[in-house]
Design a protein around this motif. Structure first.
Motif, PDB file in Angstrom:
ATOM      1  N   ARG A 164      11.062 -45.967  -2.893  1.00 35.85           N
ATOM      2  CA  ARG A 164      10.659 -46.153  -1.485  1.00 35.85           C
ATOM      3  C   ARG A 164      11.883 -46.429  -0.614  1.00 35.85           C
ATOM      4  NH1 ARG A 164       8.567 -51.000  -0.909  1.00 35.85           N
ATOM      5  NH2 ARG A 164       7.332 -50.774  -2.816  1.00 35.85           N
ATOM      6  N   ARG A 165      12.794 -47.250  -1.113  1.00 41.70           N
ATOM      7  CA  ARG A 165      14.022 -47.529  -0.362  1.00 41.70           C
ATOM      8  C   ARG A 165      14.855 -46.252  -0.208  1.00 41.70           C
ATOM      9  NH1 ARG A 165      12.058 -51.855  -2.210  1.00 41.70           N
ATOM     10  NH2 ARG A 165      12.609 -53.957  -1.535  1.00 41.70           N
ATOM     11  N   GLY A 166      14.805 -45.389  -1.216  1.00 47.24           N
ATOM     12  CA  GLY A 166      15.548 -44.124  -1.159  1.00 47.24           C
ATOM     13  C   GLY A 166      15.083 -43.256  -0.010  1.00 47.24           C
ATOM     14  N   GLN A 167      13.774 -43.310   0.264  1.00 43.56           N
ATOM     15  CA  GLN A 167      13.251 -42.512   1.389  1.00 43.56           C
ATOM     16  C   GLN A 167      13.855 -42.978   2.704  1.00 43.56           C
ATOM     17  OE1 GLN A 167       8.934 -42.791   0.703  1.00 43.56           O
ATOM     18  NE2 GLN A 167       9.046 -40.608   0.239  1.00 43.56           N
ATOM     19  N   GLY A 168      14.055 -44.295   2.819  1.00 40.35           N
ATOM     20  CA  GLY A 168      14.698 -44.848   4.024  1.00 40.35           C
ATOM     21  C   GLY A 168      16.124 -44.357   4.198  1.00 40.35           C
ATOM     22  N   PHE A 169      16.740 -43.973   3.090  1.00 35.23           N
ATOM     23  CA  PHE A 169      18.108 -43.436   3.146  1.00 35.23           C
ATOM     24  C   PHE A 169      18.107 -41.896   3.172  1.00 35.23           C
ATOM     25  CE2 PHE A 169      19.093 -47.742   2.081  1.00 35.23           C
ATOM     26  CZ  PHE A 169      20.408 -47.945   2.464  1.00 35.23           C
ATOM     27  N   GLY A 170      16.929 -41.328   3.465  1.00 34.02           N
ATOM     28  CA  GLY A 170      16.822 -39.871   3.580  1.00 34.02           C
ATOM     29  C   GLY A 170      17.118 -39.147   2.283  1.00 34.02           C
ATOM     30  N   MET A 171      16.843 -39.784   1.165  1.00 31.04           N
ATOM     31  CA  MET A 171      17.172 -39.176  -0.132  1.00 31.04           C
ATOM     32  C   MET A 171      15.996 -38.393  -0.705  1.00 31.04           C
ATOM     33  SD  MET A 171      19.203 -42.315  -1.841  1.00 31.04           S
ATOM     34  CE  MET A 171      20.476 -41.673  -2.883  1.00 31.04           C
ATOM     35  N   THR A 172      16.311 -37.398  -1.529  1.00 31.59           N
ATOM     36  CA  THR A 172      15.293 -36.731  -2.319  1.00 31.59           C
ATOM     37  C   THR A 172      15.178 -37.518  -3.614  1.00 31.59           C
ATOM     38  OG1 THR A 172      16.257 -34.710  -1.492  1.00 31.59           O
ATOM     39  CG2 THR A 172      14.599 -34.466  -3.209  1.00 31.59           C
ATOM     40  N   VAL A 173      13.942 -37.781  -4.031  1.00 28.49           N
ATOM     41  CA  VAL A 173      13.735 -38.620  -5.216  1.00 28.49           C
ATOM     42  C   VAL A 173      13.025 -37.830  -6.315  1.00 28.49           C
ATOM     43  CG1 VAL A 173      12.702 -40.748  -6.093  1.00 28.49           C
ATOM     44  CG2 VAL A 173      13.543 -40.673  -3.741  1.00 28.49           C
ATOM     45  N   ARG A 174      13.575 -37.917  -7.511  1.00 31.27           N
ATOM     46  CA  ARG A 174      12.875 -37.413  -8.708  1.00 31.27           C
ATOM     47  C   ARG A 174      12.874 -38.519  -9.748  1.00 31.27           C
ATOM     48  NH1 ARG A 174      14.956 -31.243  -9.796  1.00 31.27           N
ATOM     49  NH2 ARG A 174      14.473 -30.470  -7.721  1.00 31.27           N
ATOM     50  N   TYR A 175      11.952 -38.416 -10.703  1.00 30.26           N
ATOM     51  CA  TYR A 175      11.881 -39.476 -11.709  1.00 30.26           C
ATOM     52  C   TYR A 175      11.546 -38.916 -13.076  1.00 30.26           C
ATOM     53  CZ  TYR A 175       6.795 -39.091 -11.359  1.00 30.26           C
ATOM     54  OH  TYR A 175       5.519 -38.615 -11.383  1.00 30.26           O
ATOM     55  N   HIS A 176      11.880 -39.711 -14.087  1.00 35.47           N
ATOM     56  CA  HIS A 176      11.492 -39.402 -15.463  1.00 35.47           C
ATOM     57  C   HIS A 176      10.683 -40.577 -15.987  1.00 35.47           C
ATOM     58  CE1 HIS A 176      11.658 -37.944 -19.571  1.00 35.47           C
ATOM     59  NE2 HIS A 176      12.017 -39.164 -19.937  1.00 35.47           N
ATOM     60  N   ASN A 177       9.586 -40.280 -16.587  1.00 34.32           N
ATOM     61  CA  ASN A 177       8.643 -41.253 -17.137  1.00 34.32           C
ATOM     62  C   ASN A 177       8.061 -40.653 -18.395  1.00 34.32           C
ATOM     63  OD1 ASN A 177       8.016 -43.632 -15.845  1.00 34.32           O
ATOM     64  ND2 ASN A 177       6.044 -42.932 -15.071  1.00 34.32           N
ATOM     65  N   ARG A 178       7.302 -41.468 -19.157  1.00 36.01           N
ATOM     66  CA  ARG A 178       6.588 -40.859 -20.283  1.00 36.01           C
ATOM     67  C   ARG A 178       5.587 -39.813 -19.771  1.00 36.01           C
ATOM     68  NH1 ARG A 178       4.586 -45.789 -23.845  1.00 36.01           N
ATOM     69  NH2 ARG A 178       4.377 -46.622 -21.748  1.00 36.01           N
ATOM     70  N   HIS A 179       4.945 -40.133 -18.628  1.00 36.78           N
ATOM     71  CA  HIS A 179       3.972 -39.194 -18.044  1.00 36.78           C
ATOM     72  C   HIS A 179       4.231 -39.055 -16.545  1.00 36.78           C
ATOM     73  CE1 HIS A 179       1.831 -39.727 -21.773  1.00 36.78           C
ATOM     74  NE2 HIS A 179       1.822 -41.036 -21.573  1.00 36.78           N
ATOM     75  N   ALA A 180       3.899 -37.878 -16.018  1.00 37.14           N
ATOM     76  CA  ALA A 180       3.996 -37.687 -14.560  1.00 37.14           C
ATOM     77  C   ALA A 180       2.941 -38.545 -13.888  1.00 37.14           C
ATOM     78  CB  ALA A 180       3.767 -36.223 -14.218  1.00 37.14           C
ATOM     79  N   ARG A 181       3.250 -39.063 -12.700  1.00 35.98           N
ATOM     80  CA  ARG A 181       2.267 -39.857 -11.956  1.00 35.98           C
ATOM     81  C   ARG A 181       1.619 -38.992 -10.885  1.00 35.98           C
ATOM     82  NH1 ARG A 181       3.891 -45.968 -10.839  1.00 35.98           N
ATOM     83  NH2 ARG A 181       2.012 -45.662  -9.599  1.00 35.98           N
ATOM     84  N   THR A 182       0.298 -38.902 -10.955  1.00 35.37           N
ATOM     85  CA  THR A 182      -0.423 -38.014 -10.034  1.00 35.37           C
ATOM     86  C   THR A 182      -0.530 -38.628  -8.637  1.00 35.37           C
ATOM     87  OG1 THR A 182      -2.421 -39.017 -10.924  1.00 35.37           O
ATOM     88  CG2 THR A 182      -1.832 -36.845 -11.780  1.00 35.37           C
ATOM     89  N   ASP A 183      -0.250 -39.949  -8.541  1.00 30.88           N
ATOM     90  CA  ASP A 183      -0.403 -40.631  -7.249  1.00 30.88           C
ATOM     91  C   ASP A 183       0.892 -40.638  -6.436  1.00 30.88           C
ATOM     92  OD1 ASP A 183       0.776 -42.191  -9.213  1.00 30.88           O
ATOM     93  OD2 ASP A 183       0.055 -44.085  -8.399  1.00 30.88           O
ATOM     94  N   MET A 184       1.886 -39.850  -6.856  1.00 24.30           N
ATOM     95  CA  MET A 184       3.174 -39.897  -6.151  1.00 24.30           C
ATOM     96  C   MET A 184       3.701 -38.519  -5.795  1.00 24.30           C
ATOM     97  SD  MET A 184       5.231 -42.813  -8.050  1.00 24.30           S
ATOM     98  CE  MET A 184       4.685 -44.465  -7.850  1.00 24.30           C
ATOM     99  N   PRO A 185       2.978 -37.821  -4.922  1.00 24.65           N
ATOM    100  CA  PRO A 185       3.385 -36.442  -4.607  1.00 24.65           C
ATOM    101  C   PRO A 185       4.760 -36.350  -3.938  1.00 24.65           C
ATOM    102  CG  PRO A 185       1.606 -37.198  -3.156  1.00 24.65           C
ATOM    103  CD  PRO A 185       1.788 -38.255  -4.195  1.00 24.65           C
TER     104      PRO A 185
END
Ligand code: 8YV
Length: 319
Positions: A164-185
């Motif tokens: 969320r803080r990354g969005q404030g810095f105009g960043m593109t965000v990607r993540y790695h998890n055991r599973h993709a989160r459907t609630d975070m488009p």
């Protein structure tokens, strides 16, 4: 009343007012005042029904084995890697931690480390104080943060606060998890950690510690992050292979590292201290007065809830 007459062993102090709140309700054994709290706990075994500990101090499974009356373990902190979760589950012992209340402060520290590394703030501070600014002139160029690519390893509550803080810095965000989160488009899921590292300018480690994530950030991941890339770790030292991290930082194959946690705490390897492009903190990401108080209150509230209803407010659900 679930626990009338049970003794409460405190391996850690929660702060004077919270300790007093516990002492008003239970027969408290303030073992944190002793040299070796856990050894003392073992010797008191039979009557202890409740244990208060922390993510850092934890509790050994073999200690739990000699405590036949234990019904609940309430831990200060979110990490569960030092808690005897499997043994507790087998015996039906309730375990709580303190999630949520610390996420924002931990995310602030991740960002503090990220900005400090990229903009070379500690190096600049040393430059001013040592007189090199006056003697040598202009400070070398640093690395831009805003608009860059932010990779997050572990999109849990803390990872989300970092993103969320990354969005404030105009960043593109990607993540790695055991599973993709459907609630975070808004954030892209990257099934391969090496690919996430290759894509990212900054990789923030925010996943749980323990055997399942040990050395997840290894030489291939760090090489993929590369000479312009920076690693930030506010999770657990065990997630990053320090023996791979150190030579890659020394050779410049990794651009920098901001670390709040280390494989062997307390303390950090001398080699990391000798590198200018590291920013090191003494495992203090959640350590603000405000958050520490909320964590202590949540431990007390968990114990009261357990006493009154037989249920914890923030139980640890182990997989
Ligand atoms: C604490 C932590 O400072 O919550 C955790 O898991 O690592 C930190 O917030 C500390 O470890 C609690 O004992």
């Amino acid at each position: 009343m679930e626990d009338a007459g049970l003794e409460l062993a405190q391996l850690v102090s929660l702060g004077a007012s919270y300790d007093a709140a516990l002492a008003a309700r239970w027969r408290v054994l303030p073992l944190y005042r002793e040299d070796q709290p856990e050894a003392r706990l073992k010797s008191l075994a039979p009557d202890v029904g409740l244990v208060v500990t922390s993510a850092r101090v934890g509790l050994n499974a073999d200690t739990l084995q000699v405590l036949p009356q234990v019904r609940a373990i309430c831990s200060w902190g979110v990490g569960c890697d030092a808690l005897p979760l499997a043994a507790a589950r087998t015996r039906g012992i309730a375990v709580s931690n303190t999630p949520d209340v610390l996420s924002e402060c931990v995310a602030d520290m991740a960002w503090g480390l990220l900005l400090a590394c990229a903009r070379q703030i500690p190096e600049g501070d040393r430059y001013v104080r040592s007189g090199r600014w006056v003697a040598q002139g202009k400070f070398p160029l640093s690395t831009q943060v805003w608009g860059k690519r932010l990779g997050v390893l572990g999109m849990g509550r803390i990872g989300e606060a970092v993103a969320r803080r990354g969005q404030g810095f105009g960043m593109t965000v990607r993540y790695h998890n055991r599973h993709a989160r459907t609630d975070m488009p808004a954030y892209g899921y990257e099934p391969s950690l090496v690919e996430l590292a290759r894509w990212a300018d900054f990789l923030v480690v925010a996943c749980p510690g323990g055997a399942a994530t040990r050395h997840l950030v290894d030489a291939p991941v760090l090489r993929a992050l590369g000479p312009q890339g920076m690693l930030i770790n506010i999770a657990r030292g065990s997630v990053v292979d320090e023996s791979a991290l150190i030579p890659l930082l020394q050779s410049g194959e990794l651009g920098g590292a901001g670390l709040d946690v280390f494989e062997h705490e307390p303390g950090a390897p001398e080699a990391l201290m000798a590198i200018d492009r590291t920013v090191l903190m003494p495992h203090a990401a959640s350590g603000t007065r405000e958050t520490a108080g909320k964590m202590s209150q949540l431990v007390v509230d968990n114990l009261i809830a357990w006493q009154q209803t037989g249920r914890l407010l923030t139980p640890v659900v182990s997989s």
